[in-house]
Design an enzyme around this catalytic site. Structure first.
Site, PDB file in Angstrom:
ATOM      1  N   HIS A   1      29.914  24.540  38.188  1.00  0.00           N
ATOM      2  CA  HIS A   1      30.879  25.462  37.580  1.00  0.00           C
ATOM      3  C   HIS A   1      30.995  26.678  38.493  1.00  0.00           C
ATOM      4  O   HIS A   1      29.992  27.178  39.025  1.00  0.00           O
ATOM      5  CB  HIS A   1      30.383  25.874  36.189  1.00  0.00           C
ATOM      6  CG  HIS A   1      31.157  26.998  35.586  1.00  0.00           C
ATOM      7  ND1 HIS A   1      32.539  27.001  35.522  1.00  0.00           N
ATOM      8  CD2 HIS A   1      30.759  28.172  35.022  1.00  0.00           C
ATOM      9  CE1 HIS A   1      32.940  28.116  34.952  1.00  0.00           C
ATOM     10  NE2 HIS A   1      31.879  28.851  34.639  1.00  0.00           N
TER      11      HIS A   1
ATOM     12  N   ASN B   1      36.698  32.267  38.175  1.00  0.00           N
ATOM     13  CA  ASN B   1      36.118  31.492  37.078  1.00  0.00           C
ATOM     14  C   ASN B   1      37.247  30.998  36.172  1.00  0.00           C
ATOM     15  O   ASN B   1      37.845  31.785  35.444  1.00  0.00           O
ATOM     16  CB  ASN B   1      35.121  32.367  36.302  1.00  0.00           C
ATOM     17  CG  ASN B   1      34.432  31.613  35.178  1.00  0.00           C
ATOM     18  OD1 ASN B   1      34.826  30.507  34.820  1.00  0.00           O
ATOM     19  ND2 ASN B   1      33.398  32.222  34.620  1.00  0.00           N
TER      20      ASN B   1
ATOM     21  N   CYS C   1      32.818  27.577  29.127  1.00  0.00           N
ATOM     22  CA  CYS C   1      32.708  27.162  30.542  1.00  0.00           C
ATOM     23  C   CYS C   1      32.015  25.810  30.717  1.00  0.00           C
ATOM     24  O   CYS C   1      32.117  25.200  31.779  1.00  0.00           O
ATOM     25  CB  CYS C   1      32.009  28.232  31.364  1.00  0.00           C
ATOM     26  SG  CYS C   1      32.953  29.755  31.444  1.00  0.00           S
TER      27      CYS C   1
HETATM   28  O1  UT7 Z   1      31.202  31.315  33.244  1.00  0.00           O
HETATM   29  C1  UT7 Z   1      30.396  31.841  32.234  1.00  0.00           C
HETATM   30  C2  UT7 Z   1      29.220  32.452  32.788  1.00  0.00           C
HETATM   31  N1  UT7 Z   1      29.494  33.749  33.342  1.00  0.00           N
HETATM   32  C3  UT7 Z   1      28.837  34.125  34.396  1.00  0.00           C
HETATM   33  O2  UT7 Z   1      28.111  33.311  34.917  1.00  0.00           O
HETATM   34  C4  UT7 Z   1      28.906  35.532  34.887  1.00  0.00           C
HETATM   35  C5  UT7 Z   1      27.519  36.035  35.039  1.00  0.00           C
HETATM   36  N2  UT7 Z   1      27.393  37.382  35.529  1.00  0.00           N
HETATM   37  C6  UT7 Z   1      27.858  37.778  36.736  1.00  0.00           C
HETATM   38  O3  UT7 Z   1      28.508  37.038  37.448  1.00  0.00           O
HETATM   39  C7  UT7 Z   1      27.489  39.172  37.191  1.00  0.00           C
HETATM   40  O4  UT7 Z   1      26.532  39.707  36.339  1.00  0.00           O
HETATM   41  C8  UT7 Z   1      28.701  40.149  37.296  1.00  0.00           C
HETATM   42  C9  UT7 Z   1      29.562  39.752  38.474  1.00  0.00           C
HETATM   43  C10 UT7 Z   1      29.511  40.089  36.019  1.00  0.00           C
HETATM   44  C11 UT7 Z   1      28.216  41.571  37.524  1.00  0.00           C
HETATM   45  O5  UT7 Z   1      27.391  41.628  38.667  1.00  0.00           O
HETATM   46  P1  UT7 Z   1      25.984  42.395  38.629  1.00  0.00           P
HETATM   47  O6  UT7 Z   1      25.456  42.377  39.991  1.00  0.00           O
HETATM   48  O7  UT7 Z   1      25.174  41.726  37.541  1.00  0.00           O
HETATM   49  O8  UT7 Z   1      26.416  43.856  38.251  1.00  0.00           O
HETATM   50  P2  UT7 Z   1      26.006  44.722  36.968  1.00  0.00           P
HETATM   51  O9  UT7 Z   1      26.609  44.156  35.726  1.00  0.00           O
HETATM   52  O10 UT7 Z   1      24.557  44.890  37.013  1.00  0.00           O
HETATM   53  O11 UT7 Z   1      26.736  46.076  37.289  1.00  0.00           O
HETATM   54  C12 UT7 Z   1      26.414  46.843  38.422  1.00  0.00           C
HETATM   55  C13 UT7 Z   1      27.311  48.053  38.475  1.00  0.00           C
HETATM   56  C14 UT7 Z   1      27.496  48.784  37.153  1.00  0.00           C
HETATM   57  O12 UT7 Z   1      27.511  50.160  37.418  1.00  0.00           O
HETATM   58  P3  UT7 Z   1      26.203  51.062  37.079  1.00  0.00           P
HETATM   59  O13 UT7 Z   1      26.012  50.877  35.599  1.00  0.00           O
HETATM   60  O14 UT7 Z   1      25.090  50.465  37.895  1.00  0.00           O
HETATM   61  O15 UT7 Z   1      26.629  52.422  37.501  1.00  0.00           O
HETATM   62  C15 UT7 Z   1      28.883  48.369  36.712  1.00  0.00           C
HETATM   63  O16 UT7 Z   1      29.532  49.341  35.931  1.00  0.00           O
HETATM   64  O17 UT7 Z   1      28.625  47.648  38.895  1.00  0.00           O
HETATM   65  C16 UT7 Z   1      29.588  48.222  38.016  1.00  0.00           C
HETATM   66  N3  UT7 Z   1      30.741  47.321  37.961  1.00  0.00           N
HETATM   67  C17 UT7 Z   1      31.750  47.374  38.844  1.00  0.00           C
HETATM   68  N4  UT7 Z   1      31.983  48.162  39.905  1.00  0.00           N
HETATM   69  C18 UT7 Z   1      33.096  47.919  40.615  1.00  0.00           C
HETATM   70  C19 UT7 Z   1      30.961  46.327  37.067  1.00  0.00           C
HETATM   71  N5  UT7 Z   1      32.127  45.714  37.367  1.00  0.00           N
HETATM   72  C20 UT7 Z   1      32.618  46.342  38.460  1.00  0.00           C
HETATM   73  C21 UT7 Z   1      33.781  46.157  39.224  1.00  0.00           C
HETATM   74  N6  UT7 Z   1      33.979  46.963  40.297  1.00  0.00           N
HETATM   75  N7  UT7 Z   1      34.683  45.188  38.958  1.00  0.00           N
END
Ligand code: UT7
Length: 325
Positions: free
Chosen positions: A252, A282, A115
């Site tokens: 980005h 992204n 990225c």
């Molecule tokens: O470009 C390279 C750099 N990449 C990035 O900058 C991405 C960085 N990370 C992010 O953007 C975020 O961390 C995400 C969007 C990937 C995830 O958001 P989050 O607020 O950090 O969520 P999380 O990973 O803490 O997950 C929260 C919950 C989990 O469920 P439990 O374990 O709390 O029951 C996940 O399983 O959300 C669940 N989850 C989803 N639910 C519905 C994860 N993906 C999804 C989904 N739909 N698509």
């Protein structure tokens, strides 16, 4: 004091026609428009068709950039393509673009910093120009991330999209101050100890396949804000420019919450931040040039504007660049 500056002569972009909305995804995996919008800011993403390769996207963006710059491929000395999704392991996608442009002189190669790839490619092109090796360089960020996505993994498949953005840099004369047009300051960084937090599950030398994307989203998020802000601060400091003097932050586009938190850390109001993640998702190395081209085309970014680019991605790699458009 007279110095050589790399000036942005033109910008271009290309997005594949096919669109996948959050509602479309909610019929494929256990997710919802509400979750994706709230956690990422993404509403839709463009996806390359079966017969569209990264080089095709890159070529379309290149043609758009050449038109915007008012030059032809015969005026180019080099092509740098930042991509993590090359058509093939080799030859480089850049040489394919070179062929498509009918250019048989100069040189073309790929750079891979995921990225942050566009930041690395711009910094390299700027160095080549300032050292006098080349005059005019086509820098492209192009990706077909959809080919690396596991479409059954809701943690990652909602995040990515395909596209290409291009910038033409050319040597111009400046007087060495921040009032110059062109790239004023740039820094890139990497720290390989974080490699496991965001990687593909395969590659030519490990599994002989390309693998799919794995990400520990929460950890990547945590590092992203800190690293993006510190790179931006360093670049501003090096140019003796304050964040208040910026016309636009062009970050980005990975997640609206990351963009928002970074802008807050830098004291930049969101009205001065370019946001395209809602309709591009992204697109990795393509995201900054796509965002830049969009705002140049709508005349929101104008000649003389002071722009700050920043990016962070797998590796980890990260970096920032200050440029007057
Ligand atoms: O470009 C390279 C750099 N990449 C990035 O900058 C991405 C960085 N990370 C992010 O953007 C975020 O961390 C995400 C969007 C990937 C995830 O958001 P989050 O607020 O950090 O969520 P999380 O990973 O803490 O997950 C929260 C919950 C989990 O469920 P439990 O374990 O709390 O029951 C996940 O399983 O959300 C669940 N989850 C989803 N639910 C519905 C994860 N993906 C999804 C989904 N739909 N698509």
């Amino acid at each position: 004091m007279s110095v050589v500056r790399s000036k942005i002569l033109g910008v271009g972009s290309y997005l594949p026609e096919k669109i996948i909305t959050n509602d479309d995804l909610s019929r494929m995996v256990d997710t919802s428009d509400e979750w994706i919008t709230e956690r990422t800011g993404i509403k839709l993403r463009h996806i390359a068709s079966e017969n569209e390769k990264t080089s095709d996207l890159a070529y379309r963006a290149a043609i758009d950039a050449l038109k915007s710059a008012g030059i032809t491929s015969t005026d180019l000395d080099a092509i740098l393509v930042a991509t993590t999704t090359p058509d093939d392991t080799f030859p480089a996608t850049a040489t394919k673009v070179q062929k498509l442009l009918g250019m048989q002189r100069g040189f073309a190669y790929d750079l891979q910093a995921v990225c942050s790839g566009f930041m690395y490619a711009m910094m390299t092109a700027d160095s080549l120009i300032r050292s006098g090796q080349v005059k005019t360089v086509l820098v492209i960020g192009a990706e077909t991330l959809s080919r690396l996505v596991d479409w059954t993994d809701r943690n990652t498949c909602v995040l990515f999209g395909d596209g290409a953005g291009a910038v033409i840099l050319t040597a111009s004369e400046g007087n060495g101050t921040s009032l110059d047009t062109g790239i004023l300051s740039a820094r890139v960084f990497s720290d390989g100890t974080y490699g496991d937090l965001l990687h593909t599950t395969g590659g030519p030398s490990s599994t002989r396949t390309v693998g799919t994307i794995f990400m520990n989203g929460r950890e990547v998020f945590r590092h992203a804000v800190v690293k993006l802000a510190s790179a931006a601060e360093e670049v501003l400091r090096n140019a003796n420019v304050s964040s208040q003097e910026l016309t636009w932050l062009v970050p980005h586009q990975a997640n609206l919450r990351i963009i928002d938190s970074t802008a807050k850390k830098l004291g930049i109001d969101m009205s001065k931040v370019v946001v395209t993640v809602d309709h591009h998702a992204n697109t990795s190395s393509a995201s900054i040039p796509l965002a830049l081209a969009e705002k140049v085309k709508t005349h929101e970014i104008k000649r003389g504007d002071l722009l700050l680019f920043d990016a962070m991605g797998a590796g980890f790699t990260w970096g920032a660049m200050l440029a007057r458009y």
